[in-house]
Write a protein that holds these residues in place. Structure first.
Motif, PDB file in Angstrom:
ATOM      1  N   VAL A 435       1.026  -1.422  -0.200  1.00 57.00           N
ATOM      2  CA  VAL A 435       0.017  -0.076  -0.441  1.00 57.00           C
ATOM      3  C   VAL A 435       1.188   1.625  -0.341  1.00 57.00           C
ATOM      4  CG1 VAL A 435      -1.633   1.169   1.243  1.00 57.00           C
ATOM      5  CG2 VAL A 435      -1.345  -0.768   1.220  1.00 57.00           C
ATOM      6  N   LEU A 436       1.028   1.589  -0.939  1.00 54.83           N
ATOM      7  CA  LEU A 436       2.113   3.290  -1.267  1.00 54.83           C
ATOM      8  C   LEU A 436       1.327   3.922  -2.242  1.00 54.83           C
ATOM      9  CD1 LEU A 436       5.411   1.537  -1.717  1.00 54.83           C
ATOM     10  CD2 LEU A 436       4.324   3.188   0.038  1.00 54.83           C
ATOM     11  N   PRO A 437       1.065   5.191  -2.018  1.00 57.16           N
ATOM     12  CA  PRO A 437       0.713   6.503  -3.238  1.00 57.16           C
ATOM     13  C   PRO A 437       1.253   5.729  -4.991  1.00 57.16           C
ATOM     14  CG  PRO A 437       1.519   7.527  -1.426  1.00 57.16           C
ATOM     15  CD  PRO A 437       2.383   6.468  -1.203  1.00 57.16           C
ATOM     16  N   GLU A 438       1.163   6.269  -5.347  1.00 60.23           N
ATOM     17  CA  GLU A 438       0.513   5.614  -6.898  1.00 60.23           C
ATOM     18  C   GLU A 438       2.552   5.972  -7.046  1.00 60.23           C
ATOM     19  OE1 GLU A 438       1.019   3.662 -10.546  1.00 60.23           O
ATOM     20  OE2 GLU A 438      -0.383   3.531  -8.959  1.00 60.23           O
ATOM     21  N   ALA A 439       2.769   7.506  -7.270  1.00 61.80           N
ATOM     22  CA  ALA A 439       4.248   8.044  -7.454  1.00 61.80           C
ATOM     23  C   ALA A 439       5.229   6.660  -7.002  1.00 61.80           C
ATOM     24  CB  ALA A 439       4.370   9.456  -6.927  1.00 61.80           C
ATOM     25  N   LEU A 476      17.863   4.100  -3.489  1.00 59.94           N
ATOM     26  CA  LEU A 476      17.719   4.247  -1.564  1.00 59.94           C
ATOM     27  C   LEU A 476      16.197   4.368  -0.999  1.00 59.94           C
ATOM     28  CD1 LEU A 476      18.686   5.355   0.713  1.00 59.94           C
ATOM     29  CD2 LEU A 476      18.557   7.778   0.860  1.00 59.94           C
ATOM     30  N   PHE A 477      15.592   3.428  -0.079  1.00 57.44           N
ATOM     31  CA  PHE A 477      14.806   3.390   0.470  1.00 57.44           C
ATOM     32  C   PHE A 477      14.538   4.286   1.566  1.00 57.44           C
ATOM     33  CE2 PHE A 477      12.721  -0.542  -1.898  1.00 57.44           C
ATOM     34  CZ  PHE A 477      13.185  -0.230  -2.729  1.00 57.44           C
ATOM     35  N   ALA A 478      13.747   4.995   1.564  1.00 60.41           N
ATOM     36  CA  ALA A 478      13.872   6.459   3.182  1.00 60.41           C
ATOM     37  C   ALA A 478      12.651   6.418   3.201  1.00 60.41           C
ATOM     38  CB  ALA A 478      14.298   7.816   3.033  1.00 60.41           C
ATOM     39  N   GLY A 479      11.956   6.121   5.144  1.00 60.94           N
ATOM     40  CA  GLY A 479      10.838   6.098   5.417  1.00 60.94           C
ATOM     41  C   GLY A 479      11.008   5.930   7.120  1.00 60.94           C
ATOM     42  N   ALA A 480       9.981   6.623   7.717  1.00 60.05           N
ATOM     43  CA  ALA A 480      10.290   5.487   9.311  1.00 60.05           C
ATOM     44  C   ALA A 480       9.988   4.059   8.830  1.00 60.05           C
ATOM     45  CB  ALA A 480       8.579   6.055  10.234  1.00 60.05           C
ATOM     46  N   SER A 481      10.356   3.746  10.110  1.00 56.84           N
ATOM     47  CA  SER A 481      10.479   2.271  10.837  1.00 56.84           C
ATOM     48  C   SER A 481       8.524   2.085   9.985  1.00 56.84           C
ATOM     49  CB  SER A 481      10.814   1.710  11.656  1.00 56.84           C
ATOM     50  OG  SER A 481       9.986   1.046  12.250  1.00 56.84           O
ATOM     51  N   GLY A 482       8.983   0.325   9.468  1.00 60.16           N
ATOM     52  CA  GLY A 482       7.536   0.032   9.615  1.00 60.16           C
ATOM     53  C   GLY A 482       6.844   0.368   8.212  1.00 60.16           C
ATOM     54  N   THR A 483       7.134   2.012   7.151  1.00 62.21           N
ATOM     55  CA  THR A 483       6.298   2.492   6.147  1.00 62.21           C
ATOM     56  C   THR A 483       5.956   1.807   4.605  1.00 62.21           C
ATOM     57  OG1 THR A 483       8.180   3.322   6.107  1.00 62.21           O
ATOM     58  CG2 THR A 483       6.830   4.479   7.571  1.00 62.21           C
ATOM     59  N   GLY A 484       7.358  -0.041   5.126  1.00 62.32           N
ATOM     60  CA  GLY A 484       7.332  -1.068   4.150  1.00 62.32           C
ATOM     61  C   GLY A 484       7.751  -1.010   3.618  1.00 62.32           C
ATOM     62  N   PRO A 600       6.243   7.760   2.396  1.00 64.48           N
ATOM     63  CA  PRO A 600       5.646   8.167   3.553  1.00 64.48           C
ATOM     64  C   PRO A 600       4.601   7.750   5.016  1.00 64.48           C
ATOM     65  CG  PRO A 600       4.219   7.870   1.298  1.00 64.48           C
ATOM     66  CD  PRO A 600       4.979   6.921   1.159  1.00 64.48           C
ATOM     67  N   PHE A 601       4.426   7.788   5.585  1.00 64.06           N
ATOM     68  CA  PHE A 601       3.828   7.597   6.466  1.00 64.06           C
ATOM     69  C   PHE A 601       2.554   7.106   6.326  1.00 64.06           C
ATOM     70  CE2 PHE A 601       1.402   7.088  10.441  1.00 64.06           C
ATOM     71  CZ  PHE A 601       2.199   6.559  11.798  1.00 64.06           C
ATOM     72  N   ASP A 603      -1.917   7.056   5.725  1.00 63.54           N
ATOM     73  CA  ASP A 603      -2.456   8.132   5.810  1.00 63.54           C
ATOM     74  C   ASP A 603      -4.188   7.448   6.200  1.00 63.54           C
ATOM     75  OD1 ASP A 603      -3.862   7.395   3.541  1.00 63.54           O
ATOM     76  OD2 ASP A 603      -3.715   9.575   2.349  1.00 63.54           O
ATOM     77  N   ALA A 604      -4.957   8.411   6.812  1.00 62.39           N
ATOM     78  CA  ALA A 604      -5.926   7.426   7.113  1.00 62.39           C
ATOM     79  C   ALA A 604      -5.860   6.077   5.499  1.00 62.39           C
ATOM     80  CB  ALA A 604      -7.341   8.096   7.510  1.00 62.39           C
ATOM     81  N   ASN A 605      -6.151   6.748   4.806  1.00 60.21           N
ATOM     82  CA  ASN A 605      -6.879   6.254   4.054  1.00 60.21           C
ATOM     83  C   ASN A 605      -6.480   4.836   3.444  1.00 60.21           C
ATOM     84  OD1 ASN A 605      -9.172   7.749   3.035  1.00 60.21           O
ATOM     85  ND2 ASN A 605      -8.588   8.844   1.388  1.00 60.21           N
ATOM     86  N   GLN A 606      -4.526   5.248   3.800  1.00 60.95           N
ATOM     87  CA  GLN A 606      -4.113   4.263   3.382  1.00 60.95           C
ATOM     88  C   GLN A 606      -4.343   3.465   4.622  1.00 60.95           C
ATOM     89  OE1 GLN A 606      -0.366   6.645   2.741  1.00 60.95           O
ATOM     90  NE2 GLN A 606      -0.700   6.802   0.380  1.00 60.95           N
ATOM     91  N   ARG A 607      -3.988   2.945   5.581  1.00 66.33           N
ATOM     92  CA  ARG A 607      -4.187   2.245   6.571  1.00 66.33           C
ATOM     93  C   ARG A 607      -5.450   1.754   6.591  1.00 66.33           C
ATOM     94  NH1 ARG A 607      -2.430   7.181   9.767  1.00 66.33           N
ATOM     95  NH2 ARG A 607      -4.760   7.238  10.647  1.00 66.33           N
ATOM     96  N   THR A 608      -6.628   2.289   6.280  1.00 65.43           N
ATOM     97  CA  THR A 608      -7.901   1.349   5.925  1.00 65.43           C
ATOM     98  C   THR A 608      -7.381  -0.050   4.809  1.00 65.43           C
ATOM     99  OG1 THR A 608      -8.931   3.328   5.760  1.00 65.43           O
ATOM    100  CG2 THR A 608     -10.154   1.355   4.996  1.00 65.43           C
TER     101      THR A 608
END
Length: 686
Positions: A435-439, A476-484, A600-601, A603-608
């Motif tokens: 689950v990630l944004p299309e970009a 390089l994959f950058a992001g907070a822990s647990g973001t995929g 990215p962390f 959002d609500a829609n992505q968490r759903t």
């Protein structure tokens, strides 16, 4: 004696029954002459041995330069082993102190042309340990005994000395041979040795590179050109030898090299030659051995006092690997519809490994009953089949099965080197799980496309001819822990059907100068064969913003960064770095990475969406509301933990997963995160 092996053929026809009979007859006749000397004090009698060169005794005497007297001393000892009455003859020889065994005094008394110099330590009999001197009251009265290995040789048996059998092994020429470039190196090695003058010391030849099997095949081929046998010795077997033990080993081996017409291959591929004890042992052997010597090692070793010729052994080229695949597969090549090109583009294997892969895959293919007799037979059945489509499908299915087996076998063969250096990740995630944004998803698809099409772009379209720098695919994959980040790597590996390995950079980086580069080199070298996807965790450990160089440690830290970037740019596979803090990385480093993906962390829609996909279809659930669950302000990794803990709670209660189970699991997860679970996040759940 240094390179007599290149000018004398010592091959005994030991498997020829007629030669064996003639050799034994000659030995018995020679012993009869010495027996006569014992019986009649020999010096007054005719003592001319029968002339012959096609036997083991004459060959032994010629190559070690034995005089007639030394030859007869050897026969005096041989008779003790082959004639039950020999001790009686020795004890009853006249004018000699009676001893029931051969001695120096007996030899001097009964054998013609006697000379005391034959018994000195540097004379052939003792220098080459052709005879052994037992303890006695005096040197000239001490029992003499022929060495067991020498006895077997003169009788006509040319087996390896038993004292060397745990250290030295015969190395047979592989039936698969060498590729053209490696055959050229074998010819170079053989020509170099063949042109050395007889009285000169043969230079040591060092074959270095990561192609262990290819180096051995080159050495074996070169020795075959020179009519030499090749024996293998592991450097690890000599690393703990004391000085006197090393000298004994060298004496035994050099005699063995002459008796067996052999060269020695010293295998340093699996040993750390930077350790002083091991390095010193290898140096002692190299400096003191006089028989032909080949060294194989991963890296080029330091220069020794003895002449040393360095030959780098590269991997077979793409063209050579393609030819090997076609030869190994035979007629099955035409059935694979270009799949050979895919194998060559993703795997870089030695000739022996390719033949092994093909043998294993074809064996499994036949065992599983998936193979048609041949592609031609299957296609011919199309004309008689009720359905042309059915026949063609049978061929297609069979070919697809062989392609899959070849691919999976290549992956299996290439894993062995990496399993000890990195953590394999079981790949199961697909695009539907991510689950990630299309970009961001599009960048990940681009990464997969670069890996999949690299052979076409680099080789067929010519981009690879512009230079090797920058051809490696890095991300390089950058992001907070647990973001995929790790899941995204799994998805790419799953799509490309490649192995995924995690390397923890924090454990690779060493405070000792040079150790970090050594660790990284081992990882990349092992990964090259299979084009595995390398996932370097905790990139911050090595790629943090480089400070101004103030001392040697700062300077070396920059060298480590440069080395890893260099290897990533040259690596034929995909190397992925992960970081939680992109801002902490050096901008100069970021410019050399081909793809950068910011996770990215959610959002609500992505968490759903994550909650809708998190439970496997087999998991029983009841009244779960993904929109309410999405109020939990946590990453995808935390969501997975909560879902898994909730499943265990429900299973233990004997019920399907319900909101109350997830609530209990969420409390535990938030406690672990040291965060409060707010009323707004769980309002209306129960």
């Amino acid at each position: 004696m240094e390179n007599d092996l290149l000018t004398h053929s010592l091959q005994l026809p030991t498997d020829d029954a007629k030669w064996q009979q003639a050799n034994y007859s000659y030995l018995m006749n020679a012993l009869a002459i010495v027996r006569n000397a014992l019986e009649s004090q020999g010096k007054e009698n005719n003592f001319t041995p029968a002339l012959s060169t096609n036997n083991a005794l004459s060959t032994l005497c010629n190559i070690f330069g034995l005089s007639n007297f030394e030859r007869n001393v050897l026969l005096l000892c041989i008779g003790m082993e082959l004639d039950a009455n020999w001790g009686f003859l020795c004890a009853n020889a006249k004018s000699v102190i009676t001893q029931p065994y051969p001695t120096f005094m007996l030899a001097m008394a009964v054998l013609p042309q006697s000379h005391w110099s034959a018994f000195t330590p540097n004379a052939p009999l003792r220098r080459w340990q052709l005879i052994q001197i037992a303890e006695g009251s005096a040197l000239n009265l001490s029992p003499l005994r022929i060495d067991e290995r020498v006895l077997h040789y003169v009788v006509g048996l040319n087996d390896l000395d038993r004292r060397l059998q745990d250290i030295v092994k015969p190395l047979q020429m592989q039936s698969t041979g060498n590729v053209a470039s490696h055959l050229q190196l074998a010819e170079q090695l053989a020509t170099t040795w063949a042109q050395i003058k007889k009285e000169a010391v043969l230079p040591v030849v060092q074959l270095y590179g990561n192609e262990v099997a290819s180096k051995r095949a080159i050495a074996a081929t070169a020795c075959k050109f020179l009519n030499l046998n090749l024996h293998l010795m592991s450097a690890g077997a000599i690393s703990s030898l004391r000085h006197n033990e090393m000298n004994d080993l060298l004496h035994l081996w050099e005699r063995e090299a002459i008796l067996n017409n052999s060269a020695l291959l010293l295998d340093c591929d699996e040993i750390d030659t930077t350790e002083p004890a091991k390095e010193n042992a290898i140096a002692r052997l190299i400096e003191n051995i006089s028989s032909p010597l080949i060294i194989t090692s991963r890296d080029r070793q330091r220069t020794f006092q003895r002449p040393l010729i360095n030959i780098e052994v590269p991997k077979p080229s793409t063209i050579e690997q393609r030819a090997i695949w076609q030869d190994a597969l035979g007629e099955a090549t035409a059935c694979l519809n270009g799949h050979v090109e895919t194998l060559v583009s993703h795997f870089s294997l030695s000739a022996s490994t390719i033949y092994t892969v093909c043998a294993e895959a074809r064996g499994r293919w036949g065992a599983e009953g998936q193979r048609e007799k041949s592609c031609t037979d299957a296609i011919n059945r199309v004309s008689t089949s009720n359905s042309c489509t059915d026949a063609i499908n049978r061929v297609s299915t069979s070919n697809s099965s062989l392609s899959t087996l070849l691919w999976d076998t290549c992956r299996s063969q290439a894993r062995s080197g990496l399993d000890e250096l990195a953590q394999p990740i079981e790949v199961g995630a697909t695009w539907d799980d991510l689950v990630l944004p299309e970009a961001q998803r599009q960048v990940l698809r681009d990464i997969a496309a670069h890996v999949r099409q690299r052979a076409k772009v680099y080789e067929q379209w010519g981009f690879g001819s512009k230079g090797g720098r920058g051809l490696g695919i890095s991300a390089l994959f950058a992001g907070a822990s647990g973001t995929g980040k790790t899941m995204a790597a799994e998805v790419i590996a799953h799509e490309l059907r490649l192995d995924l390995y995690r390397i923890d950079l924090s454990s690779v980086v060493s405070k000792y100068i040079g150790e970090t580069e050594k660790n990284l080199r081992r990882v990349f070298d092992a990964a090259e064969a299979g084009g595995a996807i390398l996932l370097f965790d905790e990139a911050d450990a090595l790629f943090g913003k480089r400070s101004e160089v103030k001392d040697s440690h700062d300077r070396h830290a920059n060298i480590e960064v440069g080395y890893l970037l260099q290897r990533m740019e040259a690596y034929r596979g995909l190397a992925i770095l992960t970081t939680n803090l992109k801002g902490s990385l050096d901008q100069a480093f970021l410019r050399r990475i081909r793809f950068i993906v910011q996770f990215p962390f959610p959002d609500a829609n992505q968490r759903t969406e994550i909650w809708q996909r998190i439970f496997p279809s087999q998991t029983p659930t009841q009244d779960l509301d993904p929109s309410k669950l999405a109020r939990l302000n946590v990453s995808g990794g935390n969501i997975r933990n909560i879902a898994l803990n909730a499943a265990f709670l429900a299973a233990d209660a004997g019920k399907p997963v319900e909101m109350k189970h997830i609530l209990q699991a969420a409390k535990s997860e938030y406690a672990k995160l040291e965060r409060p679970l707010t009323d707004a996040e769980v309002k209306g759940w129960i």
